[in-house]
Design a protein around this motif. Structure first.
Motif, PDB file in Angstrom:
ATOM      1  N   VAL A  44       0.630  -1.242   0.008  1.00 37.83           N
ATOM      2  CA  VAL A  44      -0.144   0.570   0.391  1.00 37.83           C
ATOM      3  C   VAL A  44       0.753   1.331  -0.047  1.00 37.83           C
ATOM      4  O   VAL A  44       1.869   1.547   0.779  1.00 37.83           O
ATOM      5  N   PHE A  45       0.552   2.004  -0.894  1.00 38.40           N
ATOM      6  CA  PHE A  45       1.595   3.380  -1.392  1.00 38.40           C
ATOM      7  C   PHE A  45       0.685   4.409  -0.646  1.00 38.40           C
ATOM      8  O   PHE A  45       0.405   5.283   0.605  1.00 38.40           O
ATOM      9  N   CYS A  46      -0.219   5.126  -1.536  1.00 34.24           N
ATOM     10  CA  CYS A  46      -1.261   5.872  -1.174  1.00 34.24           C
ATOM     11  C   CYS A  46      -2.474   6.111  -0.666  1.00 34.24           C
ATOM     12  O   CYS A  46      -2.810   6.617   0.066  1.00 34.24           O
ATOM     13  N   GLY A  47      -3.218   4.249  -0.667  1.00 35.30           N
ATOM     14  CA  GLY A  47      -3.541   3.762   0.247  1.00 35.30           C
ATOM     15  C   GLY A  47      -5.759   4.235  -0.395  1.00 35.30           C
ATOM     16  O   GLY A  47      -6.873   4.055   0.401  1.00 35.30           O
ATOM     17  N   ILE A  48      -5.667   5.147  -0.950  1.00 34.85           N
ATOM     18  CA  ILE A  48      -7.157   5.676  -2.132  1.00 34.85           C
ATOM     19  C   ILE A  48      -7.030   5.230  -3.245  1.00 34.85           C
ATOM     20  O   ILE A  48      -8.047   5.824  -4.246  1.00 34.85           O
ATOM     21  N   GLY A  49      -6.322   4.270  -3.990  1.00 35.01           N
ATOM     22  CA  GLY A  49      -6.488   3.976  -5.837  1.00 35.01           C
ATOM     23  C   GLY A  49      -5.676   4.927  -6.234  1.00 35.01           C
ATOM     24  O   GLY A  49      -5.730   4.440  -7.847  1.00 35.01           O
ATOM     25  N   VAL A  50      -5.342   5.517  -6.028  1.00 36.63           N
ATOM     26  CA  VAL A  50      -4.543   6.394  -7.086  1.00 36.63           C
ATOM     27  C   VAL A  50      -3.994   6.254  -7.966  1.00 36.63           C
ATOM     28  O   VAL A  50      -3.149   5.997  -8.972  1.00 36.63           O
ATOM     29  N   CYS A  51      -2.876   5.021  -7.065  1.00 33.40           N
ATOM     30  CA  CYS A  51      -1.347   4.547  -7.776  1.00 33.40           C
ATOM     31  C   CYS A  51      -1.225   3.032  -7.872  1.00 33.40           C
ATOM     32  O   CYS A  51      -2.282   2.929  -7.780  1.00 33.40           O
ATOM     33  N   PHE A  52      -0.476   2.477  -8.426  1.00 39.74           N
ATOM     34  CA  PHE A  52      -1.015   0.740  -8.606  1.00 39.74           C
ATOM     35  C   PHE A  52      -0.382   0.035  -7.937  1.00 39.74           C
ATOM     36  O   PHE A  52       0.241  -0.912  -8.114  1.00 39.74           O
TER      37      PHE A  52
END
Length: 85
Positions: A44-52
């Motif tokens: 998990v990086f952004c946790g809001i679905g923006v990154c992959f």
């Protein structure tokens, strides 16, 4: 009450309302794939679905963002570390 999903062939508990990513992190799995170049761990990086960064295969559908998909009983999750993609 905890239910279970299957991750890379192993049962993993989750709490109702958790995403797949939250269940993985709660179980101590903070990285479940690696970058193509350099093999760096990702989770998990952004946790809001923006990154992959948190991509997994869920019930045979590849490229799902684990941070967006609610965990549900009997769900099957495969990570890239399991030879997927």
């Amino acid at each position: 009450m905890k239910s279970r999903i299957t991750v890379d062939g192993e049962p993993l508990p989750f709490v109702e309302g958790q995403t797949v990513a939250a269940a993985l992190v709660a179980a101590g799995r903070v990285a479940w794939r690696t970058t193509r170049v350099g093999g760096r761990p990702r989770g998990v990086f952004c946790g809001i679905g923006v990154c992959f960064d948190c991509l997994v295969t869920i019930d045979g559908t590849a490229g799902q963002r684990a941070c967006l998909v609610p965990a549900r009983a009997d769900m099957t999750v495969r990570t890239r570390e399991d030879g997927d993609e």
